[in-house]
Design a protein around this motif. Structure first.
Motif, PDB file in Angstrom:
ATOM      1  N   ARG A 293     108.799  16.364  41.365  1.00 53.85           N
ATOM      2  CA  ARG A 293     108.464  15.731  42.640  1.00 53.85           C
ATOM      3  C   ARG A 293     109.689  15.172  43.351  1.00 53.85           C
ATOM      4  O   ARG A 293     109.671  15.000  44.563  1.00 53.85           O
TER       5      ARG A 293
ATOM      6  N   ASP B 264      98.728  11.847  46.433  1.00 54.04           N
ATOM      7  CA  ASP B 264      99.259  12.286  45.139  1.00 54.04           C
ATOM      8  C   ASP B 264      98.804  11.346  44.019  1.00 54.04           C
ATOM      9  O   ASP B 264      99.598  10.806  43.245  1.00 54.04           O
TER      10      ASP B 264
ATOM     11  N   SER C 123      99.306   6.184  43.323  1.00 56.42           N
ATOM     12  CA  SER C 123     100.203   7.319  43.526  1.00 56.42           C
ATOM     13  C   SER C 123     101.157   7.473  42.342  1.00 56.42           C
ATOM     14  O   SER C 123     101.652   6.483  41.781  1.00 56.42           O
TER      15      SER C 123
ATOM     16  N   THR D 296     105.730  15.606  48.280  1.00 58.07           N
ATOM     17  CA  THR D 296     105.008  14.339  48.365  1.00 58.07           C
ATOM     18  C   THR D 296     105.740  13.388  49.303  1.00 58.07           C
ATOM     19  O   THR D 296     106.882  13.612  49.694  1.00 58.07           O
TER      20      THR D 296
ATOM     21  N   LEU E 101      97.580  18.996  47.099  1.00 57.28           N
ATOM     22  CA  LEU E 101      97.523  18.009  46.032  1.00 57.28           C
ATOM     23  C   LEU E 101      96.461  16.964  46.379  1.00 57.28           C
ATOM     24  O   LEU E 101      96.009  16.886  47.522  1.00 57.28           O
TER      25      LEU E 101
ATOM     26  N   THR F 194     104.157   8.386  42.327  1.00 54.15           N
ATOM     27  CA  THR F 194     105.506   7.911  42.598  1.00 54.15           C
ATOM     28  C   THR F 194     105.713   6.466  42.171  1.00 54.15           C
ATOM     29  O   THR F 194     106.842   6.043  41.903  1.00 54.15           O
TER      30      THR F 194
ATOM     31  N   PRO G 197     106.297  20.704  44.275  1.00 49.44           N
ATOM     32  CA  PRO G 197     105.424  19.704  44.914  1.00 49.44           C
ATOM     33  C   PRO G 197     106.156  19.040  46.078  1.00 49.44           C
ATOM     34  O   PRO G 197     107.372  18.839  46.047  1.00 49.44           O
TER      35      PRO G 197
ATOM     36  N   ASP H 107     101.078  17.108  49.254  1.00 50.34           N
ATOM     37  CA  ASP H 107     100.223  15.956  49.530  1.00 50.34           C
ATOM     38  C   ASP H 107      99.863  16.010  51.011  1.00 50.34           C
ATOM     39  O   ASP H 107     100.750  15.964  51.871  1.00 50.34           O
TER      40      ASP H 107
END
Length: 772
Positions: free
Chosen positions: A483, A312, A577, A231, A308, A579, A229, A274
């Motif tokens: 990620r 994300d 998100s 991001t 994505l 994250t 991924p 993303d």
């Protein structure tokens, strides 16, 4: 991974006290059974030399130990024991896959991690004859400690001499396959042992992959997919330039995104991106960041790339909050920064839950939101069979089927440990902070947890055991990276080159994996409904969802509705998100800021409260004032609702209010009777949705008073006119009015008459009187 000498010394002192006991226990419990496997002498009918005989004898004991190894947990740390005085790191194995007659050259870097010089050091390479066919045996071999056994036989030790404290050196050792007959096809234990004059001080355990070209049956190679991924991290929509600055730093030489670009260019690593990473880069003012965006976009065209969800978004949080499928689709497809559009060459419909962990609720919600391709990792829905790595699995839902891909946990951890710079960078930063406080030296360069060569040898070994234990069909396996993956592009190249040399495995794109059929494999069941502790609270998600819906309805009033909607939705969606799971406090602050921003936008167009209004005619207009504090013109509709039928509203009125202005909209009304009426005013969007709160005011209705007032005024004017006439008549002639005599006197007529009278003679009294 860089370690402090003091930490190693403490570990070494702790370990030294138990070494003797470990040796006794190992000697007591080491399995003594033998294997039926036998060694063949090298050459065509030649007599085995002493080395071959010793190699074969050792193989029998080693095979017995392997058979009793069981299934210990997988160890994917460093290839050298962290408690050892000397660390040993594998640098190269050439060739990666050895064949009959090859001279296998192995280079390793050894480091003296003590604070004293080590003398009389020797290095010895050894290989076991018997191939490993169980994945559990691979894990068991790497999990052994410093004092445990090493591999079977090999050439004589190589003298290294003296190694000073903290010093490193590179050694090259050779293993001649022609001298030591290797049995069958597959990986076998290989070790590099470092000894001083009295004991073992370091050891490296890895694998020699051997292919004799005859044992393995011809079958299609297994398909290994490696997906990563990409991001953008946390983003503040109010400061997109800060996000672009961070991306620019990561896209600089040796940065995370620069390394990701090099990885993407291999064409072997599938990507899940993303879209805002590209959107932010392509809309930046920084020339270098824009150039990186163009290059990365070009690289995505040459490999399997999927989009994505925008920003994300955490699908699991939406699913557990019960967000409807339609609204979820809208959230997942929030407009991209810079108005960038996802290219048609990218795949669609992919969902990658946080850490690849999901329950049935999340998988069902993703599928309902038109993202039926769900990536599962970290042991979620894994096959029950120990040697299976099958990654395609269909999950049956009420009305649909989710086409999930299940990552192999061991393969993913192995690939990550050999290529991810992030853990070492964090450790180096921590060490640098500690050293700076103590006045020490700077931390050394970061490196992955294990070398790329060590990870490559283990991955080659793992794939060979998967193929050896697979059924007739070629297995499909998935490596799912995290990620936070900060790739070491050189290490990735090393692993990919090793896999290219293994003809039993092909690196396959993610698209082909998703399109493949799912084999019938028993798996660990998905949990029904188990939210993660790191997810955003259900109440907060619901509040974001409701506010987002209001913003969308509201945005229809603006001339530039897309711009108005985009900015507001970014503030609401970015806190969702994935994250942000790592920082709940920052996430809560982002949620509060997003809600407040949206509420300010929603309250920027309002009705201005009015005082009491008088209506004295049967028909008229009520002026309703609208205020627009947005930076765009808005079109609104005003609707009035009287609480009494004596006042009726002809129809709602729409109008356009300029940006930053107030304007009256006249609403036509009709009065049927007189009295006070309370009127409620509503502001509507063109879609018919009410904007803001309604307001009420009082209208004093006096129907017909206008006509009555007109007649009264006319009557008063008439009375005044008659009164003037009467007053004039009543008062008579004014004493100041001029008489005939006055006129004659003024004109001289009297004087002339007198002269005429004097000439004619006197008159009689009667005549004079008549003259008067």
């Amino acid at each position: 991974m860089t370690q402090h000498h003091g930490a190693r010394r403490r570990c070494a002192r702790t370990t030294a006290g138990i070494l003797t006991a470990c040796l006794v226990l190992l000697g007591t419990y080491l399995p003594m059974s033998t294997s039926s496997a036998t060694a063949r002498p090298a050459g065509n009918g030649s007599v085995a030399d002493a080395a071959t005989v010793a190699f074969a004898n050792q193989a029998s004991a080693d095979q017995a130990h392997i058979s009793a190894a069981g299934s210990p947990s997988t160890v994917v740390g460093q290839e050298s024991d962290s408690a050892a005085p000397v660390s040993v790191v594998l640098r190269t194995v050439s060739p990666t896959v050895a064949r009959p007659g090859d001279q296998v050259k192995v280079t390793a870097e050894i480091t003296n991690d003590t604070d004293r010089a080590l003398t009389g050091l020797t290095a010895r390479i050894a290989v076991n004859a018997v191939a490993l066919t169980q994945r559990s045996a691979l894990s068991a071999w790497e999990s052994l400690s410093l004092v445990d056994r090493v591999a079977g036989s090999g050439p004589s030790p190589q003298d290294l001499g003296k190694l000073g404290p903290g010093r490193s050196t590179t050694i090259e050792l050779t293993f001649p396959t022609a001298t030591y007959t290797l049995q069958g096809w597959g990986p076998r234990e290989m070790s590099i042992e470092i000894r001083d004059a009295s004991s073992r001080v370091g050891v490296l355990r890895t694998y020699l992959m051997y292919d004799n070209g005859t044992t393995r049956t011809a079958s299609p190679p297994m398909r290994l997919t490696i997906a990563a991924p990409v991001t953008s991290g946390t983003v503040d929509p109010a400061d997109l330039e800060a996000a672009r600055l961070r991306l620019a730093q990561e896209a600089a030489d040796e940065g995370r995104l620069d390394q990701m670009l090099q990885v993407a260019r291999t064409g072997k690593i599938s990507l899940a991106v993303d879209p805002n990473v590209i959107g932010l880069a392509r809309s930046a003012e920084d020339d270098e960041l824009r150039a990186w965006g163009a290059q990365f976009l070009a690289a995505t065209e040459a490999t399997s790339t999927f989009a994505l969800p925008s920003w994300d978004t955490d699908i699991a949080a939406l699913a557990h909050a019960g967000v409807s499928s339609g609204r979820m689709r809208g959230i997942l497809n929030t407009p991209v920064a810079g108005e960038w559009k996802v290219p048609k060459s990218w795949g669609e419909g992919l969902a990658w839950p946080a850490d690849g962990v999901a329950d049935q609720v999340t998988v069902a919600a993703a599928t309902s939101a038109k993202r039926p391709y769900v990536v599962l990792a970290n042991g979620t829905h894994a096959p029950l069979a120990a040697n299976s790595a099958e990654s395609r699995a269909d999950v049956s839902l009420d009305d649909e089927t989710a086409r999930t891909v299940v990552a192999d946990k061991v393969l993913s951890e192995l690939f990550t440990s050999g290529t991810d710079l992030a853990p070492a960078l964090r450790a180096a930063e921590s060490a640098e902070a500690d050293d700076s406080g103590a006045g020490g030296a700077e931390a050394g360069p970061a490196a992955p947890q294990r070398s790329g060569a060590a990870a490559a040898q283990r991955l080659v070994a793992e794939t060979s055991t998967i193929v050896a234990q697979a059924a007739s069909h070629p297995p499909r396996a998935l490596v799912a990276l995290d990620r936070s993956w900060y790739p070491d592009a050189d290490a990735v190249d090393t692993i990919l080159a090793a896999l290219d040399n293994a003809d039993w495995v092909d690196v396959a794109p993610l698209g082909s994996l998703l399109a493949s059929d799912a084999p019938s494999v028993e798996r660990t069941p998905l949990q029904s409904d188990k939210p993660a502790k790191q997810e955003l609270d259900v109440h907060e998600v619901s509040l974001i969802d409701e506010t987002r819906t209001r913003v969308i309805d509201f945005s229809s009033i603006a001339d530039d509705s897309a711009e108005l909607r985009r900015n507001s939705l970014w503030h609401l969606v970015t806190p969702l998100s994935i994250t942000y799971r790592a920082d709940p406090e920052q996430r809560q602050a982002a949620v509060d800021e997003g809600i407040n921003y949206a509420e300010e936008v929603l309250g920027a167009v309002t009705l201005v409260p009015r005082e009491g209004i008088n209506l004295i005619s049967d028909r008229g207009d009520l002026p309703i004032r609208v205020q627009n504090r947005l930076d765009t013109d808005v079109t609104v509709t005003v609707l009035l609702r009287p609480d009494n039928p004596r006042l009726t509203v002809a129809h709602p009125v729409s109008g356009t209010v300029p940006s930053g202005k107030e304007m009256d909209l006249p609403i036509p009304v009709e009065a049927i009777g007189s009295g006070d009426v309370t009127v409620t005013a509503e502001l509507l969007a063109p879609s018919g949705v009410r904007l803001g709160s309604e307001t009420s005011f009082e209208v004093r209705v006096r129907a017909g008073w206008e006509e009555v007032g007109t007649w009264i005024a006319a009557g008063l004017v008439g009375l005044l006119f008659l009164a003037g006439i009467w007053r004039t008549v009543r008062r008579g002639r004014s004493p100041n009015r001029a008489t005939v005599e006055d006129v004659r006197a003024a004109t001289g007529e009297i004087e002339a008459t007198a002269r005429f009278t004097d000439t004619a003679g006197p008159t009689t009294a009667g005549t004079a009187q008549r003259t008067d």
